[in-house]
Design a protein around this motif. Structure first.
Motif, PDB file in Angstrom:
ATOM      1  N   TYR A  11       0.620  -1.120  -0.072  1.00  0.00           N
ATOM      2  CA  TYR A  11       0.078   0.132  -0.041  1.00  0.00           C
ATOM      3  C   TYR A  11       0.945   1.084  -0.338  1.00  0.00           C
ATOM      4  O   TYR A  11       1.607   1.775   0.900  1.00  0.00           O
ATOM      5  N   THR A  42      -5.558  -9.328   4.869  1.00  0.00           N
ATOM      6  CA  THR A  42      -5.438  -8.686   2.946  1.00  0.00           C
ATOM      7  C   THR A  42      -4.885 -10.508   2.638  1.00  0.00           C
ATOM      8  O   THR A  42      -5.473 -10.653   1.598  1.00  0.00           O
ATOM      9  N   GLU A  51      -8.061  -7.174  -2.704  1.00  0.00           N
ATOM     10  CA  GLU A  51      -7.170  -6.684  -2.986  1.00  0.00           C
ATOM     11  C   GLU A  51      -6.864  -7.448  -3.769  1.00  0.00           C
ATOM     12  O   GLU A  51      -6.316  -7.988  -4.397  1.00  0.00           O
TER      13      GLU A  51
END
Length: 249
Positions: A11, A42, A51
């Motif tokens: 990220y 995640t 994701e």
């Protein structure tokens, strides 16, 4: 059934998942545990691309998810059931309608057949008498069981659970775990992020411990709980299981 190959997730500059390799065979129940912020949720969200992968690849039943376009990705997601922490039921629909909606809209099943499947699944999760109840009329445990029934309605090959009991009061956790135990013995492939170590000890084929985006321990439950190899695993188990002190130092 699922293979992680050097999987990374960033990220911006934050490196959340750091080169994970893991293979899960068909019918296995794999529990992923670790401290908050370790990347557990995640990791499983990468499986059906809730994701997006930053680097590496994940194979689902031999198919690479990194190269899938939107239509193929939608097809893949029909084969992967995802049960969230927060139940994500439609508040304006009954329990039965929450289950039949995707059956009718995505799979184009007739309303009659969709209803029959919903009734069958609500019975399976112990909520046959709650068909016409709205989410606001259900307890947290009941809502999560409806969410599981909705996921099962698509007849997925894989079930992903993202801390399915973390939003529940303690007395409601047992009813959800009972349903999960039934699923774990049914032969479906399950990847479960959870702190419920009793479930992991009893039903997991493999327990994976993640910290700071890296797998530190990957073992059968008997080895994981009785003789964890990594110091961080031993510390985690001491904190989680205290005062039981199940793990040896």
């Amino acid at each position: 059934m699922i293979e992680f190959r050097d999987v990374h997730k960033f990220y911006d500059k934050l490196h959340v998942i750091r080169g994970i390799d893991l293979s899960i065979t068909k019918g296995e129940v794999v529990v992923i545990c670790g401290p908050s912020g370790s990347g557990k949720s995640t990791l499983i969200r990468l499986v059906n691309q809730l994701e997006i992968l930053s680097r590496g690849d994940i194979l689902v039943d031999g198919q690479s998810v990194a190269s899938l376009r939107s239509r193929s990705l939608r097809q893949l997601r029909t084969q992967i059931g995802f049960v969230f922490q927060q139940f994500n039921l439609y508040p304006h629909l009954t329990a039965e309608q929450n289950i039949t909606l995707a059956l009718r809209k995505v799979l184009s099943i007739t309303p009659k057949d969709a209803t029959l499947r919903a009734v069958e699944l609500l019975e399976r999760v112990g909520l046959a008498d709650k068909r016409q109840a709205y989410p606001a009329q259900l307890s947290g445990g009941q809502q999560q069981r409806v969410a599981i029934a909705r996921t099962l309605a698509m007849r997925p090959k894989i079930l992903l659970f993202d801390e399915p009991t973390s939003a529940l009061d303690p007395e409601m956790i047992g009813e959800v775990l009972t349903v999960m135990r039934d699923l774990a013995t049914s032969g479906i492939t399950m990847l479960v992020v959870t702190h419920e170590m009793g479930f992991a000890r009893e039903l997991a084929d493999l327990v994976v411990f993640i910290d700071q985006g890296v797998i530190l321990e990957n073992a059968k439950p008997s080895d994981f709980f009785l003789s964890p190899q990594h110091p961080r695993t031993r510390q985690f188990l001491r904190q989680l299981l205290s005062p039981l002190h199940t793990a040896n130092d």
